[in-house]
Design an enzyme around this catalytic site. Structure first.
Site, PDB file in Angstrom:
ATOM      1  N   TYR A 159       6.086  -8.178   2.131  1.00  9.12           N
ATOM      2  CA  TYR A 159       5.350  -7.028   2.679  1.00  9.12           C
ATOM      3  C   TYR A 159       3.865  -7.368   2.785  1.00  9.12           C
ATOM      4  O   TYR A 159       3.228  -7.121   3.814  1.00  9.12           O
ATOM      5  CB  TYR A 159       5.577  -5.798   1.792  1.00  9.12           C
ATOM      6  CG  TYR A 159       4.896  -4.554   2.300  1.00  9.12           C
ATOM      7  CD1 TYR A 159       5.279  -3.981   3.507  1.00  9.12           C
ATOM      8  CD2 TYR A 159       3.865  -3.953   1.583  1.00  9.12           C
ATOM      9  CE1 TYR A 159       4.653  -2.832   3.985  1.00  9.12           C
ATOM     10  CE2 TYR A 159       3.246  -2.806   2.047  1.00  9.12           C
ATOM     11  CZ  TYR A 159       3.633  -2.246   3.244  1.00  9.12           C
ATOM     12  OH  TYR A 159       3.011  -1.118   3.709  1.00  9.12           O
ATOM     13  N   SER A 174      -2.273  -1.646   5.821  1.00  4.48           N
ATOM     14  CA  SER A 174      -2.071  -1.253   4.422  1.00  4.48           C
ATOM     15  C   SER A 174      -3.118  -1.985   3.600  1.00  4.48           C
ATOM     16  O   SER A 174      -3.643  -3.025   4.037  1.00  4.48           O
ATOM     17  CB  SER A 174      -0.674  -1.696   3.972  1.00  4.48           C
ATOM     18  OG  SER A 174      -0.543  -1.597   2.560  1.00  4.48           O
TER      19      SER A 174
HETATM   20  C1  8X3 Z   1       1.660   0.620   0.896  1.00 10.11           C
HETATM   21  C2  8X3 Z   1       0.726   0.186  -0.158  1.00 10.11           C
HETATM   22  O1  8X3 Z   1       0.553  -0.674  -2.540  1.00 10.11           O
HETATM   23  O2  8X3 Z   1       2.778  -0.149  -1.777  1.00 10.11           O
HETATM   24  O3  8X3 Z   1       1.342   0.120   2.147  1.00 10.11           O
HETATM   25  O4  8X3 Z   1       1.659  -2.092  -0.951  1.00 10.11           O
HETATM   26  S1  8X3 Z   1       1.483  -0.726  -1.386  1.00 10.11           S
END
Ligand code: 8X3
Length: 253
Positions: free
Chosen positions: A151, A138
């Site tokens: 995340y 990502s």
């Molecule tokens: C998804 C991109 O911007 O939501 O992997 O982190 S974000």
């Protein structure tokens, strides 16, 4: 001899399902893995109905014993698409729930580790002499943003895993490709992040004319995988035109 085989994790929806469709179209036998059996069964049926080779194998990538059993039952693997992953919450570091961080690390990092370790012997010894590991990370694996928390930390882990693996496999017939998508509008990513709150999920894409689609990212993945074996696209960052960075997004009101 079976066709070149591509294993895709998180194939039940979004980028994983779209990638399975494109690789099947490109002539691969696709092995669809995800936790939700009904979804991957339906996709396998759709693809075989269209004349492609597809099988469904229910799998939770965080379950190492299950991953090992899955790998032992596979006759061949030329391409591994580590796509399973996801975000939980947008809490600041100060108040985030460590359980969410743990879950995100389990799926986004250890899930990739499990599947990659289990399939590396097959990838290294593939009959085509051309193994490919794709890590769908990502843009969150390359820069941070407020509320990105666990995340962002986990996706940085996935990025480093890919980078390290590429160094360690240098000289072996296996490529390591990282695809880092930015804003992609899928049915589930934001909904999962906001634990089913559709209104909050919709806000992520509010006013953005054209976020990327799962098909856009699948197209990018399929392009890198189908390059000649000596061409290793190390890292490909793909965002919609309306997004210049994780936090710079053009919204039309
Ligand atoms: C998804 C991109 O911007 O939501 O992997 O982190 S974000």
């Amino acid at each position: 001899m079976t066709n070149r085989t591509a294993v895709i994790s998180g194939a039940s929806s979004g980028i994983g399902a779209a990638t399975a469709r494109q690789l099947a179209e490109a002539g691969y036998r696709v092995v669809l893995t995800a936790r939700r059996r009904d979804r991957i069964d339906a996709l396998a049926e759709e693809l075989t109905g269209a004349g492609h080779e597809a099988v469904a194998a229910p799998l939770d990538v965080t379950d190492r014993a299950a991953v090992d059993a899955f790998a032992a039952g596979l006759d061949r693997c030329d391409v591994l698409i580590n796509n399973a992953g996801g975000a939980l919450g947008t809490d600041p570091v100060a108040t985030a729930d460590p359980a969410d961080w743990r879950t995100m690390y389990e799926v986004n990092v250890l899930g990739v580790l499990h599947l990659t370790q289990a399939l590396l012997p097959a990838l290294t010894g593939s009959p085509s002499g051309d193994g490919t590991v794709v890590v769908v990370s990502s843009t969150a694996g390359h820069a941070t943003y407020e509320g990105g928390g666990g995340y962002v930390a986990a996706k940085h882990g996935a990025h480093v895993l890919a980078e390290t693996l590429r160094l360690e496999l240098c000289g072996k017939p296996v490529r390591v490709i990282e695809i880092a998508p930015g804003m992609v509008k899928t049915d589930e990513f934001a909904l999962t992040r906001f634990r089913g709150d559709a209104e909050r999920a919709a806000k992520v894409y509010e006013g953005v004319a054209e976020p990327l689609t799962a098909e856009d990212v699948a197209d990018t993945i399929a392009w890198t995988v189908t390059r000649p074996p000596h061409v290793n696209v190390d890292l490909l960052v793909v965002r919609p035109r309306a997004q210049a960075s994780n936090s710079k997004v053009h919204r039309e009101r």
